[in-house]
Design a protein around this motif. Structure first.
Motif, short mmCIF file in Angstrom:
data_model
loop_
_atom_site.label_atom_id
_atom_site.label_comp_id
_atom_site.label_asym_id
_atom_site.label_seq_id
_atom_site.Cartn_x
_atom_site.Cartn_y
_atom_site.Cartn_z
N TYR A 41 0.61 -0.98 0.01
CA TYR A 41 -0.43 0.39 0.14
C TYR A 41 1.23 1.58 0.09
N GLU A 42 0.51 2.22 -0.41
CA GLU A 42 0.37 3.41 -0.20
C GLU A 42 0.92 4.39 0.79
N GLU A 43 1.78 5.18 0.78
CA GLU A 43 1.98 5.69 2.39
C GLU A 43 0.48 6.34 2.52
N LYS A 44 0.42 6.97 1.79
CA LYS A 44 -1.13 7.49 1.96
C LYS A 44 -1.75 6.93 2.90
N THR A 45 -2.10 5.68 2.91
CA THR A 45 -3.53 4.67 2.76
C THR A 45 -3.11 4.30 4.68
N ILE A 46 -1.56 3.96 4.15
CA ILE A 46 -1.12 3.26 5.62
C ILE A 46 -1.40 4.44 6.94
N TRP A 47 -0.87 5.43 6.40
CA TRP A 47 -0.68 6.62 7.44
C TRP A 47 -2.49 6.77 8.23
N VAL A 48 -3.38 7.22 7.13
CA VAL A 48 -4.72 7.45 7.13
C VAL A 48 -4.74 5.80 8.77
N TYR A 49 -4.90 4.60 7.91
CA TYR A 49 -5.15 3.11 8.51
C TYR A 49 -4.46 3.84 10.08
N ASN A 50 -2.44 3.47 9.84
CA ASN A 50 -2.60 3.49 11.65
C ASN A 50 -3.67 4.82 12.57
N ASN A 51 -3.62 6.06 11.64
CA ASN A 51 -4.23 7.24 12.62
C ASN A 51 -5.95 7.21 12.68
N LEU A 52 -6.85 6.06 12.54
CA LEU A 52 -7.94 6.36 12.77
C LEU A 52 -8.26 6.15 13.94
N LYS A 53 -9.31 6.64 14.76
CA LYS A 53 -9.61 5.82 16.04
C LYS A 53 -9.89 4.55 16.46
N ARG A 54 -9.45 3.98 17.53
CA ARG A 54 -9.69 2.54 17.51
C ARG A 54 -10.85 2.36 17.41
N GLU A 55 -11.74 2.70 17.34
CA GLU A 55 -13.34 2.26 17.50
C GLU A 55 -13.57 1.81 15.94
N LEU A 56 -12.81 2.89 15.24
CA LEU A 56 -12.71 2.38 13.60
C LEU A 56 -12.20 1.37 12.78
N PHE A 57 -10.89 1.69 13.63
CA PHE A 57 -9.58 0.76 13.51
C PHE A 57 -10.07 -0.41 13.24
N GLU A 58 -10.60 -0.78 13.99
CA GLU A 58 -11.03 -2.16 14.50
C GLU A 58 -12.08 -2.83 13.75
N LYS A 59 -13.14 -2.29 12.95
CA LYS A 59 -14.31 -2.56 12.93
C LYS A 59 -13.63 -2.43 10.83
N THR A 60 -12.50 -2.13 11.16
CA THR A 60 -12.25 -2.18 8.71
C THR A 60 -10.71 -2.92 8.96
N ASN A 61 -9.70 -2.82 7.96
CA ASN A 61 -9.04 -2.82 7.59
C ASN A 61 -8.55 -1.91 6.39
N ILE A 62 -7.06 -2.59 6.80
CA ILE A 62 -6.17 -1.46 5.31
C ILE A 62 -6.83 -1.47 3.89
N GLU A 63 -6.95 -3.10 3.20
CA GLU A 63 -7.77 -2.84 1.82
C GLU A 63 -8.95 -1.95 1.73
N THR A 64 -10.08 -1.94 2.87
CA THR A 64 -10.61 -1.45 2.35
C THR A 64 -10.27 0.39 2.56
N ILE A 65 -9.59 0.96 3.78
CA ILE A 65 -9.40 1.98 3.90
C ILE A 65 -8.99 2.54 1.88
N ASP A 66 -7.95 1.79 1.67
CA ASP A 66 -7.31 1.92 0.11
C ASP A 66 -7.89 2.10 -0.28
N ILE A 67 -8.95 1.10 -0.80
CA ILE A 67 -10.17 1.64 -1.37
C ILE A 67 -11.38 2.89 -1.65
N ILE A 68 -11.60 3.07 -0.09
CA ILE A 68 -12.00 4.42 -0.13
C ILE A 68 -10.98 5.91 -0.09
#
Length: 173
Positions: free
Chosen positions: A91-118
């Motif tokens: 994944y690109e740096e942007k996707t990784i950064w966004v995924y790693n900086n989500l609130k815990r509740e959102l981080f637990e119910k999504t994955n990096i692939e979904t963030i990349d799609i969004i």
């Protein structure tokens, strides 16, 4: 990346007289449901047999014993987990950064692939529209995600992802 695979490394500590070695094993691919401890057994046995026998300098204290105990602790707890690092490599740096900086509740119910799609969908929307509001962006994303059968995210979740994306872009400038 296969979500059913864990990536682990194991450690070993060998100390014989003046020779000392403290290092990692190769990366092991372990399918879900399989033991993460078993691949590290040979490294633990080497450490048990040869990890204690080096000569210590008085000012180093019991460092070789400490290393050996640390190795055994790590190996008997399943090794060092590299699954997250390996999953982020595609994944690109942007996707990784966004995924790693989500609130815990959102981080637990999504994955990096979904963030990349969004993020990809959002980029598509930003290129096609001139009058962009957060509400119209959320409506667009919700419609596209439903087509992809991604329905577990609320509007507030999408808003957070959009805001994190903007924060990344602002941070990158």
């Amino acid at each position: 990346m296969d979500n059913n695979i864990k990536y682990r490394t194991y450690r070993t500590s060998i100390n014989i007289f003046l020779f000392s070695y403290y290092g990692n094993s190769k990366v092991y691919e372990i399918p879900n449901g399989k033991s993460t401890i078993l691949p590290g057994i040979k490294y633990s046995i080497l450490t048990i047999l040869f990890g204690w026998w080096g000569f210590e300098l008085p000012w180093k204290g019991y460092q070789k014993i400490k290393y050996s105990l640390t190795v055994l602790h790590i190996n008997f707890h399943g090794g060092d987990d590299y699954t997250k690092a390996f999953s982020e490599m595609d994944y690109e740096e942007k996707t990784i950064w966004v995924y790693n900086n989500l609130k815990r509740e959102l981080f637990e119910k999504t994955n990096i692939e979904t963030i990349d799609i969004i993020i990809d969908l959002q980029n598509e929307y930003l290129q096609s529209e001139s009058n962009i509001t957060i509400e119209s962006n959320i409506i667009f994303l919700t419609h596209k995600l439903k087509k992809l059968n991604i329905i577990n995210l609320r509007n507030s979740d999408l808003e957070e992802i959009i805001n994190k994306t903007k924060q990344f872009e602002y941070r990158a400038k």
